[in-house]
Design a protein around this motif. Structure first.
Motif, short mmCIF file in Angstrom:
data_model
loop_
_atom_site.label_atom_id
_atom_site.label_comp_id
_atom_site.label_asym_id
_atom_site.label_seq_id
_atom_site.Cartn_x
_atom_site.Cartn_y
_atom_site.Cartn_z
N UNK A 110 -0.92 -6.22 -7.83
CA UNK A 110 0.25 -6.48 -6.68
C UNK A 110 0.78 -8.02 -6.84
N UNK A 111 -0.45 -8.82 -6.63
CA UNK A 111 0.31 -10.25 -6.70
C UNK A 111 1.01 -10.69 -7.88
N UNK A 112 0.58 -10.02 -9.05
CA UNK A 112 1.43 -10.63 -10.32
C UNK A 112 2.76 -10.10 -10.33
N UNK A 113 3.06 -8.71 -10.06
CA UNK A 113 4.26 -8.21 -9.99
C UNK A 113 5.12 -8.84 -8.89
N UNK A 114 4.29 -9.07 -7.75
CA UNK A 114 5.35 -9.70 -6.80
C UNK A 114 5.85 -11.15 -7.02
N UNK A 115 4.89 -12.03 -7.75
CA UNK A 115 5.23 -13.40 -8.23
C UNK A 115 6.29 -13.26 -9.13
N UNK A 116 6.46 -12.19 -10.37
CA UNK A 116 7.33 -12.37 -11.19
C UNK A 116 8.59 -11.60 -10.79
N UNK A 117 8.48 -10.48 -9.94
CA UNK A 117 9.76 -9.85 -9.73
C UNK A 117 10.42 -10.56 -8.25
N UNK A 118 9.85 -11.20 -7.46
CA UNK A 118 10.26 -11.74 -6.17
C UNK A 118 10.44 -13.25 -6.05
N UNK A 119 10.97 -13.64 -5.01
CA UNK A 119 11.16 -15.17 -4.70
C UNK A 119 10.41 -15.48 -3.67
N UNK A 175 -1.06 -8.78 10.90
CA UNK A 175 0.46 -9.09 11.13
C UNK A 175 1.04 -8.10 12.24
N UNK A 176 2.11 -8.89 13.10
CA UNK A 176 2.71 -8.23 14.20
C UNK A 176 3.95 -7.28 13.57
N UNK A 177 4.24 -6.41 14.33
CA UNK A 177 5.49 -5.56 13.96
C UNK A 177 6.69 -6.30 13.97
N UNK A 178 7.32 -6.31 12.90
CA UNK A 178 8.62 -6.99 12.92
C UNK A 178 8.51 -8.58 12.36
N UNK A 179 7.23 -9.29 12.36
CA UNK A 179 6.86 -10.54 12.09
C UNK A 179 7.50 -10.79 10.60
N UNK A 180 7.96 -11.98 10.31
CA UNK A 180 8.50 -12.24 9.07
C UNK A 180 7.50 -13.58 8.43
N UNK A 181 7.39 -13.61 7.52
CA UNK A 181 6.52 -14.57 6.53
C UNK A 181 7.04 -14.73 5.40
N UNK A 182 6.90 -15.78 4.77
CA UNK A 182 7.39 -16.07 3.20
C UNK A 182 6.48 -15.42 2.40
N UNK A 183 7.08 -14.87 1.11
CA UNK A 183 6.19 -14.16 0.42
C UNK A 183 5.08 -14.98 -0.15
N UNK A 184 5.27 -16.10 -0.34
CA UNK A 184 4.12 -17.08 -0.76
C UNK A 184 3.13 -16.94 0.10
N UNK A 185 3.32 -17.33 1.45
CA UNK A 185 2.28 -17.36 2.45
C UNK A 185 1.65 -15.81 2.37
N UNK A 186 2.27 -14.80 2.35
CA UNK A 186 1.98 -13.29 2.32
C UNK A 186 0.92 -13.26 1.14
N UNK A 187 1.33 -13.90 0.02
CA UNK A 187 0.32 -13.65 -1.24
C UNK A 187 -0.73 -14.36 -0.94
N UNK A 188 -0.83 -15.39 -0.44
CA UNK A 188 -2.19 -16.02 0.13
C UNK A 188 -2.88 -15.20 1.09
#
Length: 395
Positions: free
Chosen positions: A70-79, A100-113
């Protein structure tokens, strides 16, 4: 131009195919470590050589080790700076969670952590929906990536690893996946992190995540990777460590004593299979006006170096002539002359290009040049060839 491209591609294909091998299994020459695992594997990250395997091709449930893919695909395919929104289907996902809360937003990088340190299933689903358009779309990307890097005994049904029929992998495949992923600097940085804080838009306090991977604190040189557990998969673990410039990755599936077993496996690899420099970058080829295009390192047990052979394969003169010209549009002379195949016990373990002395030799790319959000090649060698083709075929 078409003739030139056909000639170049014809020359490159054999070399590129050889460059992805480098994973010859160890023959019975040293006593392997004993483990409590149902299945286990140990790999040298640089070469991709499997150093130890116990029922390594047995297809089993893998729990949250899924999140390596999941992580490597997200890193390669996402921003990494994209904002990922938590949907109703990702919210309150069963199992381990970032809450995480419903509707909450977080950067992809932080979510990967959060995905890799705390194994958040809610993060896995949110990431999958954002990068793949839907969880199902992301799973297609996961299986495509598995096929691309040669995982022949793996199939993914979800991005988090909750038990599902048709969702499985093997110790050997996970070792190869991990070695592939650890060549990506973003992935490598995330999995080596012990503690991470991230902004929390709903509270006055920040998220604070402590890595569940105890190997980071228990083993000298540990720098990854991921824990996993479900009631059907039992305890699963992938760990990595680096000593004296060599990085190894260990995998166990269904192992009740995984921390100790991983220490034994890693010790075994470092002790018995040190990484040996077999060729240097731009090293002269004996009795030839040629130099190597890159270096080559490989883990070898005591006595194996005597079984190592090198075979020089030269291009025919016509192919060399078609690609050797220099003009104002192609830049320096492209002097590819052939390759050297490295063989151990008669099996090809890798290949390096050779060039005529004084000709243009493409540099090996810097690690950071292959980083944020861009696809990592199976080898840095492949991205070198992309640069060469771009130079040759530019108008």
């Amino acid at each position: 131009m078409r003739k030139l491209m056909k000639s170049v591609v014809g020359m490159l294909m054999p070399v590129l195919l050889f460059s992805t091998i480098g994973a010859s299994p160890v023959q019975a020459m040293v006593t392997p470590p004993s483990t409590h695992a149902q299945s286990a594997a140990l790999i040298d990250v640089t070469s991709g050589r499997i150093l130890y395997s116990k029922d390594g091709d047995k297809e089993l449930r893998i729990a949250s080790l899924t999140k390596i893919m999941t992580a490597i695909v997200a890193i390669e395919e996402g921003k990494l700076d994209d904002k990922v929104k938590v949907s109703p289907s990702a919210f309150a996902k069963e199992g381990s969670s970032l809450f995480l809360k419903l509707g909450e937003e977080m950067t992809l990088e932080n979510m990967l952590y959060g995905l890799m340190l705390r194994s958040g299933n809610d993060a896995a689903s949110a990431i999958a929906e954002h990068v793949g358009g839907s969880e199902e779309g992301f799973v297609l990307l996961m299986n495509k990536k598995a096929e691309q890097i040669g995982l022949t005994h793996s199939h993914f049904m979800n991005p988090h690893g909750l038990d599902a029929e048709g969702h499985y992998s093997t110790a050997n495949d996970l070792a190869r996946l991990t070695a592939y992923a650890l060549h990506n600097p973003v992935f490598k940085r995330i999995v080596a992190t012990e503690n991470k804080s991230a902004p929390n838009p709903n509270e006055s306090w920040e998220y604070s995540w402590h890595n569940k991977n105890k190997m980071l604190r228990l083993y000298d040189g540990a720098d990854g990777v991921k824990t996993g557990y479900t009631k059907k998969a039992f305890r699963c673990l992938v760990s990595s460590a680096t000593r004296d410039g060599q990085q190894l990755a260990a995998v166990t599936l269904n192992d009740g004593d995984d921390w100790n077993d991983h220490a034994k496996m890693l010790d075994f690899g470092f002790e018995h299979f040190p990484l040996v420099e077999i060729a240097k970058h731009e090293q002269p080829v004996q009795n030839m006006e040629l130099v190597t295009g890159r270096g080559f390192k490989y883990p070898l047990a005591e006595g194996e170096q005597e079984a190592l052979t090198k075979k020089l394969v030269l291009l025919d003169q016509r192919s060399q002539a078609e690609t050797a010209g220099s003009n104002s549009t192609t830049g320096p002379s492209f002097g590819l002359a052939g390759r050297i195949d490295m063989q151990l016990h008669g099996e090809v373990i890798g290949s390096i290009p050779v060039y005529r002395k004084g000709s243009y030799i493409p540099p090996e790319p810097k690690v950071e040049d292959a980083a944020l959000g861009s696809a990592m090649d199976v080898t840095t060698w492949l991205s070198v060839w992309k640069a060469v083709l771009s130079r040759l075929l530019s108008p």
